[in-house]
Design a protein around this motif. Structure first.
Motif, PDB file in Angstrom:
ATOM      1  N   UNK A   1       0.832  -1.207   0.000  1.00 10.51           N
ATOM      2  CA  UNK A   1       0.000   0.000   0.000  1.00 10.51           C
ATOM      3  C   UNK A   1       0.873   1.268   0.000  1.00 10.51           C
ATOM      4  N   UNK A   2       2.163   1.095  -0.335  1.00 12.30           N
ATOM      5  CA  UNK A   2       3.048   2.256  -0.435  1.00 12.30           C
ATOM      6  C   UNK A   2       2.583   3.154  -1.577  1.00 12.30           C
ATOM      7  N   UNK A   3       2.898   4.422  -1.456  1.00 16.59           N
ATOM      8  CA  UNK A   3       2.438   5.423  -2.416  1.00 16.59           C
ATOM      9  C   UNK A   3       2.926   5.146  -3.839  1.00 16.59           C
ATOM     10  N   UNK A   4       4.169   4.745  -4.006  1.00 22.69           N
ATOM     11  CA  UNK A   4       4.727   4.528  -5.341  1.00 22.69           C
ATOM     12  C   UNK A   4       4.888   3.036  -5.669  1.00 22.69           C
ATOM     13  N   UNK A   5       4.073   2.190  -5.085  1.00 26.20           N
ATOM     14  CA  UNK A   5       4.184   0.739  -5.287  1.00 26.20           C
ATOM     15  C   UNK A   5       3.983   0.346  -6.746  1.00 26.20           C
ATOM     16  N   UNK A   6       3.072   1.015  -7.456  1.00 26.44           N
ATOM     17  CA  UNK A   6       2.839   0.686  -8.866  1.00 26.44           C
ATOM     18  C   UNK A   6       4.092   0.949  -9.709  1.00 26.44           C
ATOM     19  N   UNK A   7       4.806   2.009  -9.379  1.00 23.36           N
ATOM     20  CA  UNK A   7       6.041   2.340 -10.105  1.00 23.36           C
ATOM     21  C   UNK A   7       7.094   1.274  -9.824  1.00 23.36           C
ATOM     22  N   UNK A   8       7.220   0.849  -8.568  1.00 22.67           N
ATOM     23  CA  UNK A   8       8.182  -0.192  -8.205  1.00 22.67           C
ATOM     24  C   UNK A   8       7.803  -1.524  -8.871  1.00 22.67           C
ATOM     25  N   UNK A   9       6.522  -1.803  -8.942  1.00 26.22           N
ATOM     26  CA  UNK A   9       6.038  -3.015  -9.600  1.00 26.22           C
ATOM     27  C   UNK A   9       6.477  -3.025 -11.070  1.00 26.22           C
ATOM     28  N   UNK A  10       6.194  -1.945 -11.774  1.00 26.78           N
ATOM     29  CA  UNK A  10       6.532  -1.849 -13.195  1.00 26.78           C
ATOM     30  C   UNK A  10       8.046  -1.906 -13.399  1.00 26.78           C
ATOM     31  N   UNK A  11       8.806  -1.215 -12.569  1.00 26.80           N
ATOM     32  CA  UNK A  11      10.266  -1.196 -12.704  1.00 26.80           C
ATOM     33  C   UNK A  11      10.843  -2.605 -12.551  1.00 26.80           C
ATOM     34  N   UNK A  12      10.354  -3.351 -11.564  1.00 21.51           N
ATOM     35  CA  UNK A  12      10.877  -4.698 -11.343  1.00 21.51           C
ATOM     36  C   UNK A  12      10.475  -5.663 -12.456  1.00 21.51           C
ATOM     37  N   UNK A  13       9.271  -5.523 -12.981  1.00 18.40           N
ATOM     38  CA  UNK A  13       8.889  -6.366 -14.114  1.00 18.40           C
ATOM     39  C   UNK A  13       9.737  -6.035 -15.338  1.00 18.40           C
TER      40      UNK A  13
ATOM     41  N   UNK B   1      -2.577 -10.294  -9.262  1.00 18.68           N
ATOM     42  CA  UNK B   1      -2.353  -8.862  -9.079  1.00 18.68           C
ATOM     43  C   UNK B   1      -3.637  -8.097  -9.389  1.00 18.68           C
ATOM     44  N   UNK B   2      -3.774  -6.893  -8.874  1.00 18.92           N
ATOM     45  CA  UNK B   2      -4.951  -6.077  -9.202  1.00 18.92           C
ATOM     46  C   UNK B   2      -5.068  -5.877 -10.719  1.00 18.92           C
ATOM     47  N   UNK B   3      -6.283  -5.729 -11.193  1.00 19.04           N
ATOM     48  CA  UNK B   3      -6.564  -5.601 -12.616  1.00 19.04           C
ATOM     49  C   UNK B   3      -5.759  -4.533 -13.327  1.00 19.04           C
ATOM     50  N   UNK B   4      -5.499  -3.416 -12.668  1.00 19.40           N
ATOM     51  CA  UNK B   4      -4.774  -2.312 -13.306  1.00 19.40           C
ATOM     52  C   UNK B   4      -3.327  -2.690 -13.621  1.00 19.40           C
ATOM     53  N   UNK B   5      -2.794  -3.728 -12.959  1.00 22.02           N
ATOM     54  CA  UNK B   5      -1.402  -4.139 -13.159  1.00 22.02           C
ATOM     55  C   UNK B   5      -1.270  -5.359 -14.065  1.00 22.02           C
ATOM     56  N   UNK B   6      -2.370  -6.026 -14.360  1.00 20.71           N
ATOM     57  CA  UNK B   6      -2.304  -7.322 -15.037  1.00 20.71           C
ATOM     58  C   UNK B   6      -1.700  -7.244 -16.435  1.00 20.71           C
ATOM     59  N   UNK B   7      -1.928  -6.179 -17.167  1.00 25.83           N
ATOM     60  CA  UNK B   7      -1.370  -6.084 -18.522  1.00 25.83           C
ATOM     61  C   UNK B   7       0.160  -6.113 -18.497  1.00 25.83           C
ATOM     62  N   UNK B   8       0.754  -5.592 -17.436  1.00 25.37           N
ATOM     63  CA  UNK B   8       2.206  -5.605 -17.308  1.00 25.37           C
ATOM     64  C   UNK B   8       2.708  -7.032 -17.058  1.00 25.37           C
ATOM     65  N   UNK B   9       1.930  -7.810 -16.315  1.00 27.88           N
ATOM     66  CA  UNK B   9       2.312  -9.198 -16.046  1.00 27.88           C
ATOM     67  C   UNK B   9       2.265  -9.990 -17.360  1.00 27.88           C
TER      68      UNK B   9
END
Length: 182
Positions: A50-62, A172-180
């Motif tokens: 639930x960190x503020x920039x978690x989506x950015x960290x998610x995308x960067x690691x993928x 993962x939440x729907x908003x992140x699934x396309x990256x997966x």
């Protein structure tokens, strides 16, 4: 209470940044497969955070995982093996997992490779069977299929297997699934 909340916050950050840093170190040493696994671990932690920039960290690691996978090569070391029906192959199908694309490139140990091949069932119908094999210390592996039970040419396929690491990312939440999927 403030210290406790700060410690929880640090643990949340460390759950993502720890595996990400390990991934970078492994990648720097040429241990690309292990780096991919660490990046995927960090992405999984970010997807649940639930960190503020978690989506950015998610995308960067993928993205880092994808780049490391692109640098892994599977090099066949022989080809066109032939055998008579009911006989075993005289030798296995050798493969080298490398950091690059040539047999002379450094090998990568501990890489999961999915081997798929055709097998005849008792009913006389063909089916595809697969097995998981891991590369050895020099990045090499060899697979010896069971004796052949059919006439004609067939293909044995070997592919990098990340299924186990990617399985946890299916939720993962729907908003992140396309990256997966990418």
């Amino acid at each position: 209470e403030k210290r406790r909340l700060e410690e929880i916050f640090r643990e949340k950050i460390q759950a993502i940044s720890g595996p990400e840093q390990e991934g970078r170190e492994l990648e720097g040493r040429g241990e690309l497969y292990q780096a991919v696994l660490r990046y995927l671990e960090a992405a999984t932690a970010a997807s649940k955070s639930d960190l503020e920039n978690a989506d950015i960290k998610f995308e960067r690691n993928l993205n880092q995982a994808r780049e490391a996978v692109r640098r892994i090569g599977l090099v066949k070391l022989n080809d066109n093996l032939k055998v008579y029906v009911g006989k075993e192959f005289p030798a296995g199908f050798p493969l080298k997992v490398v950091a690059g694309s040539a047999p002379s490139d450094p090998g990568i140990a501990g890489v999961a490779v999915r081997v798929s091949f055709k097998e005849m069932k008792a009913s006389g119908k063909a089916s595809t069977r697969s097995q998981l094999v891991k590369s050895g210390a020099e990045g090499k592996l060899s697979f010896l299929p069971p004796p052949t039970e059919f006439v004609g040419a067939e293909t044995l396929t070997m592919a990098l297997d990340l299924e186990e690491a990617l399985e946890v990312l299916q939720e993962v939440p729907g908003r992140l699934y396309s990256q997966v999927e990418a």
